[in-house]
Design a protein around this motif. Sequence first.
Motif, PDB file in Angstrom:
ATOM      1  N   ILE A  54       3.699   5.254  13.850  1.00 55.82           N
ATOM      2  CA  ILE A  54       3.124   5.639  15.136  1.00 55.82           C
ATOM      3  C   ILE A  54       2.198   6.824  14.900  1.00 55.82           C
ATOM      4  O   ILE A  54       2.637   7.906  14.494  1.00 55.82           O
ATOM      5  N   ARG A  55       0.903   6.581  15.112  1.00 54.79           N
ATOM      6  CA  ARG A  55      -0.146   7.583  14.887  1.00 54.79           C
ATOM      7  C   ARG A  55      -0.156   8.092  13.442  1.00 54.79           C
ATOM      8  O   ARG A  55      -0.432   9.251  13.165  1.00 54.79           O
ATOM      9  N   GLY A  56       0.182   7.200  12.515  1.00 52.53           N
ATOM     10  CA  GLY A  56       0.192   7.597  11.118  1.00 52.53           C
ATOM     11  C   GLY A  56       0.287   6.387  10.203  1.00 52.53           C
ATOM     12  O   GLY A  56       0.122   5.235  10.617  1.00 52.53           O
ATOM     13  N   ALA A  57       0.556   6.655   8.932  1.00 50.34           N
ATOM     14  CA  ALA A  57       0.735   5.611   7.924  1.00 50.34           C
ATOM     15  C   ALA A  57       1.609   6.167   6.819  1.00 50.34           C
ATOM     16  O   ALA A  57       1.677   7.378   6.607  1.00 50.34           O
ATOM     17  N   GLY A  58       2.290   5.280   6.117  1.00 58.04           N
ATOM     18  CA  GLY A  58       3.158   5.712   5.037  1.00 58.04           C
ATOM     19  C   GLY A  58       2.370   6.311   3.884  1.00 58.04           C
ATOM     20  O   GLY A  58       1.226   5.912   3.606  1.00 58.04           O
ATOM     21  N   ARG A  59       2.997   7.262   3.197  1.00 57.91           N
ATOM     22  CA  ARG A  59       2.365   7.917   2.054  1.00 57.91           C
ATOM     23  C   ARG A  59       2.116   6.901   0.940  1.00 57.91           C
ATOM     24  O   ARG A  59       2.783   5.846   0.863  1.00 57.91           O
ATOM     25  N   THR A  60       1.214   7.217   0.034  1.00 60.44           N
ATOM     26  CA  THR A  60       0.829   6.263  -1.005  1.00 60.44           C
ATOM     27  C   THR A  60       0.854   6.877  -2.405  1.00 60.44           C
ATOM     28  O   THR A  60       0.216   6.363  -3.331  1.00 60.44           O
TER      29      THR A  60
ATOM     30  N   ALA B  49      -3.731   3.679  -1.571  1.00 59.92           N
ATOM     31  CA  ALA B  49      -4.304   3.919  -0.251  1.00 59.92           C
ATOM     32  C   ALA B  49      -5.307   2.832   0.139  1.00 59.92           C
ATOM     33  O   ALA B  49      -5.394   2.449   1.318  1.00 59.92           O
ATOM     34  N   ARG B  50      -6.064   2.339  -0.818  1.00 55.11           N
ATOM     35  CA  ARG B  50      -7.044   1.294  -0.483  1.00 55.11           C
ATOM     36  C   ARG B  50      -6.333   0.011  -0.046  1.00 55.11           C
ATOM     37  O   ARG B  50      -6.760  -0.651   0.916  1.00 55.11           O
ATOM     38  N   ARG B  51      -5.274  -0.352  -0.733  1.00 57.04           N
ATOM     39  CA  ARG B  51      -4.511  -1.549  -0.336  1.00 57.04           C
ATOM     40  C   ARG B  51      -3.888  -1.357   1.038  1.00 57.04           C
ATOM     41  O   ARG B  51      -3.858  -2.287   1.856  1.00 57.04           O
ATOM     42  N   LEU B  52      -3.376  -0.156   1.298  1.00 56.33           N
ATOM     43  CA  LEU B  52      -2.748   0.088   2.593  1.00 56.33           C
ATOM     44  C   LEU B  52      -3.774   0.001   3.718  1.00 56.33           C
ATOM     45  O   LEU B  52      -3.500  -0.576   4.775  1.00 56.33           O
ATOM     46  N   TYR B  53      -4.936   0.560   3.503  1.00 49.05           N
ATOM     47  CA  TYR B  53      -5.996   0.483   4.519  1.00 49.05           C
ATOM     48  C   TYR B  53      -6.296  -0.975   4.849  1.00 49.05           C
ATOM     49  O   TYR B  53      -6.360  -1.359   6.028  1.00 49.05           O
ATOM     50  N   ARG B  54      -6.443  -1.793   3.819  1.00 46.04           N
ATOM     51  CA  ARG B  54      -6.766  -3.205   4.062  1.00 46.04           C
ATOM     52  C   ARG B  54      -5.589  -3.946   4.682  1.00 46.04           C
ATOM     53  O   ARG B  54      -5.783  -4.845   5.510  1.00 46.04           O
ATOM     54  N   SER B  55      -4.373  -3.602   4.291  1.00 44.84           N
ATOM     55  CA  SER B  55      -3.198  -4.243   4.889  1.00 44.84           C
ATOM     56  C   SER B  55      -3.158  -4.020   6.395  1.00 44.84           C
ATOM     57  O   SER B  55      -2.912  -4.945   7.173  1.00 44.84           O
ATOM     58  N   VAL B  56      -3.373  -2.771   6.785  1.00 42.49           N
ATOM     59  CA  VAL B  56      -3.301  -2.449   8.207  1.00 42.49           C
ATOM     60  C   VAL B  56      -4.493  -3.025   8.957  1.00 42.49           C
ATOM     61  O   VAL B  56      -4.346  -3.689   9.988  1.00 42.49           O
ATOM     62  N   ARG B  57      -5.681  -2.793   8.463  1.00 33.50           N
ATOM     63  CA  ARG B  57      -6.883  -3.231   9.188  1.00 33.50           C
ATOM     64  C   ARG B  57      -7.016  -4.758   9.222  1.00 33.50           C
ATOM     65  O   ARG B  57      -7.408  -5.327  10.252  1.00 33.50           O
TER      66      ARG B  57
ATOM     67  N   GLY C  87       0.815  -1.207   0.000  1.00 32.09           N
ATOM     68  CA  GLY C  87       0.000   0.000   0.000  1.00 32.09           C
ATOM     69  C   GLY C  87       0.845   1.251   0.000  1.00 32.09           C
ATOM     70  O   GLY C  87       0.642   2.147  -0.808  1.00 32.09           O
ATOM     71  N   HIS C  88       1.824   1.324   0.932  1.00 33.38           N
ATOM     72  CA  HIS C  88       2.783   2.428   0.876  1.00 33.38           C
ATOM     73  C   HIS C  88       3.538   2.319  -0.441  1.00 33.38           C
ATOM     74  O   HIS C  88       3.694   3.297  -1.180  1.00 33.38           O
ATOM     75  N   THR C  89       4.036   1.131  -0.720  1.00 28.88           N
ATOM     76  CA  THR C  89       4.523   0.755  -2.042  1.00 28.88           C
ATOM     77  C   THR C  89       3.918  -0.607  -2.360  1.00 28.88           C
ATOM     78  O   THR C  89       3.305  -1.242  -1.497  1.00 28.88           O
ATOM     79  N   ALA C  90       4.115  -1.063  -3.582  1.00 28.39           N
ATOM     80  CA  ALA C  90       3.521  -2.344  -3.978  1.00 28.39           C
ATOM     81  C   ALA C  90       4.165  -3.523  -3.267  1.00 28.39           C
ATOM     82  O   ALA C  90       3.565  -4.585  -3.139  1.00 28.39           O
ATOM     83  N   GLY C  91       5.396  -3.348  -2.790  1.00 27.19           N
ATOM     84  CA  GLY C  91       6.130  -4.478  -2.241  1.00 27.19           C
ATOM     85  C   GLY C  91       6.440  -4.382  -0.769  1.00 27.19           C
ATOM     86  O   GLY C  91       7.489  -4.860  -0.336  1.00 27.19           O
TER      87      GLY C  91
END
Length: 362
Positions: free
Chosen positions: A141-147, A154-162, A117-121
């Motif tokens: 910490i209280r954030g997420a990597g840029r996308t 961003a959608r992949r990152l959301y699902r990765s974290v959640r 999500g932040h990157t593809a890999g």
Amino acid sequence: MTDVAMLFRQLIDDRSSTYTYLLADPATRDAVLIDPVFEQYARDAALLRELGLTLRHTLETHVHADHVTAAWLFRERLGSTIVVPADGGAQGADRLVREGDVVAFGGETLSVLATPGHTAGCVSYLTGDRRAVFTGDALLIRGAGRTDFQEGDARRLYRSVRDKLFALGDDCAVYPAHDYSGRLASSIGEERAYNPRLGGARSEADFVGFMANLGLPHPKQIDVALPANLRCGRPADGDAAAREPAWAPARRSFAGVLEVEPEWLGDHLAEVEVLDVREPAEWNGDLGRIPGARPLPLGDLRARVGELPRDRPIVAVCRSGGRSAEASLILEQAGFARAANMSGGMIRWHALGLPTENAERG
């Protein structure tokens, strides 16, 4: 890392605010480094040496855009294997890892969680006891990597974290690849509750909208870091950046001091300037002095640095190696390209039976 059996050190590169993590099995002394930084190779290698550890692997959480990895350099110098995410696109690694893969070092393990999500890999590494996770730039910490670059989504990152990271236990410690506010660690429970981008009741649409409006400039080192990291940190000019000092088998301690061994100095006295920075009362003491040494107390060094030759290496010496370490740093700061400390000082020199002059022994 509280209550975790494995040896753990958290290190930082101030320039890029990158955290490097050293993990080791205390029984076998096998170790790994997560996200090592090229410019910090000497520091991290010294720590491995001083702790008596064998580096088995370097692990990347993703292909970084803000610093160059030290993975290639560690493989060249220490023989460690390079472990990178399979979907990151890097060439020259020894092992490509995916979801569910396990990296072993001694009796310890790290399991791979695919967290793109932040990157593809992007991947995260979970300790075998599931009490700590190294999240790269997926969960900060209280954030997420840029996308917004390197096939970020961003959608992949959301699902990765959640779906992956927030599924871990509340007490699982979170160790990110970066922090820009001096914070060292968090926990899954904290981030699930308080992360303003991903925690609480934030929906996928909330997160996507937030990330689309960050408006961040590209990383300052991206034009250098990204191509280098796609080569696992191998310099474009081959091994030039990996060369040791040419004038001596010198190495840097964890404190950043370039040091040579007394045995080497004993064999090369005619080729170097030995600078004894002890006080005058010690000059004729029971430890003696190295033949041909120049006396110059540490307290006078800065004012008299112009008296020293620049056409030959200088090795600083004192009683135990402490004051002379400071002297070697002063010399480096003054532009002496070939300056080092003698490890162990005159105590070690004397114990090895190396030659002294004007020694007064009782």
